[in-house]
Scaffold this active site. Structure first.
Site, PDB file in Angstrom:
ATOM      1  N   ASP A   1     -15.078  -5.635  -0.126  1.00  0.00           N
ATOM      2  CA  ASP A   1     -13.621  -5.805  -0.031  1.00  0.00           C
ATOM      3  C   ASP A   1     -13.080  -6.077  -1.426  1.00  0.00           C
ATOM      4  O   ASP A   1     -12.336  -7.030  -1.661  1.00  0.00           O
ATOM      5  CB  ASP A   1     -13.272  -6.951   0.917  1.00  0.00           C
ATOM      6  CG  ASP A   1     -11.778  -6.996   1.255  1.00  0.00           C
ATOM      7  OD1 ASP A   1     -11.090  -5.984   1.047  1.00  0.00           O
ATOM      8  OD2 ASP A   1     -11.308  -8.054   1.726  1.00  0.00           O
ATOM      9  N   LEU A   2     -13.445  -5.213  -2.362  1.00  0.00           N
ATOM     10  CA  LEU A   2     -13.239  -5.507  -3.773  1.00  0.00           C
ATOM     11  C   LEU A   2     -11.887  -4.996  -4.268  1.00  0.00           C
ATOM     12  O   LEU A   2     -11.780  -4.003  -4.977  1.00  0.00           O
ATOM     13  CB  LEU A   2     -14.383  -4.928  -4.607  1.00  0.00           C
ATOM     14  CG  LEU A   2     -14.493  -5.427  -6.059  1.00  0.00           C
ATOM     15  CD1 LEU A   2     -14.401  -6.936  -6.139  1.00  0.00           C
ATOM     16  CD2 LEU A   2     -15.774  -4.920  -6.688  1.00  0.00           C
TER      17      LEU A   2
END
Length: 282
Positions: A192-193
């Site tokens: 979830d960068l």
């Protein structure tokens, strides 16, 4: 205050003060000052789903374990009461080396790999609780653990035009093998960068927080970074120098952005349904 008592019990030290801080869109987050002169980061969630914080703690520890990228240390975790206590990071500003160091560190993290595509502990990830069952290849993982659940969720929420849902449904494992590039081993992904899940400390170092970690295709993290911006081109260049991507990666960016775009279409609406539909069409 329940949080104060929970932290004191978890860390066996008195709490001197607490202060509400920003830290995600689902949990309540606090700076907590302790009697031993430490400050820690703590968060709680009144309606946390089962395994919410223990999954996050396991993800953080998994990313931290190789020692190749800064990740806050987990100091305490509990699902009952719901609590996660982490090392406090004093935030600062980027310096000349910040982006290149992150690119090299992310390449090293991805090279560490994973035992499987998905998660060995079979825990779901993210606010939508997407499954992460172990899979032997990326195409099967992305088709069955991301695309298929999102087709169902999008249809139930009426979040996408029917044409887009039909296109999404067509992305089965056979199709993904054809368009997904050469096979690669599972990379150790943050999952979830976006820029909000990167902190820069006072020394200019990047720290990764709030993961949805799993074994996956390394192009996924990079596509997520490009989707919402906030990372310098020096970061991508340093990554490419350290761990070059397979030919044609530029054409696969939209493929890896489909899952987060559909999640945002379901959750927020707005311009995300159109963006998701466009990525699916491409």
């Amino acid at each position: 205050m329940a949080l104060r008592e929970d932290v004191e019990q978890a860390l066996a030290v008195d709490v001197i003060a607490t202060r509400r801080v920003h830290g995600g869109d689902v949990a309540a987050s606090f700076a907590v000052d302790l009697a031993d002169e430490r400050r820690v980061f703590a968060k709680t969630h009144l309606t946390a789903p089962p395994g919410f914080f223990t999954t996050e703690a396991a993800s953080l520890s998994w990313l931290r374990q190789p020692g190749v990228v800064p990740v806050p240390e987990v100091l305490a975790v509990s699902d009952d009461p719901p609590l996660l206590v982490l090392q406090w990071i004093d935030e600062g500003r980027r310096i000349d080396t910040t982006e290149r160091e992150l690119g090299r560190a992310l390449a090293a993290l991805h090279r560490e790999g994973a035992a499987t595509f998905g998660r060995s502990d079979r825990r779901s990830t993210g606010i939508r609780g997407l499954p992460s069952e172990p899979c032997e290849e990326w195409a099967t993982f992305y088709a069955t653990q991301r695309i298929a659940p999102l087709v169902r969720m999008a249809r139930e929420a009426n979040a996408l035009p029917e044409r887009a849902i039909t296109g999404l449904h067509s992305l089965d494992a056979v199709r993904l093998r054809a368009i997904g590039g050469p096979p690669e081993p599972p990379a150790r992904l943050h999952g979830d960068l976006w820029a909000g899940n990167r902190l820069v400390d006072r020394a200019g170092r990047s720290w990764l927080i709030d993961p949805a970690s799993h074994g996956g295709h390394r192009e996924f993290d990079l596509a997520m970074m490009r989707l919402f911006g906030g990372f310098g081109e020096e970061c991508y260049a340093a990554y490419g120098e350290s761990y070059p991507l397979a030919d044609g990666w530029e054409q696969r960016v939209s493929l890896h952005q489909i899952a987060p775009l559909v999640v945002h279409a379901i959750k927020f609406g707005g311009g995300y349904p159109a963006a998701a539909a466009d990525a699916i069409a491409r």
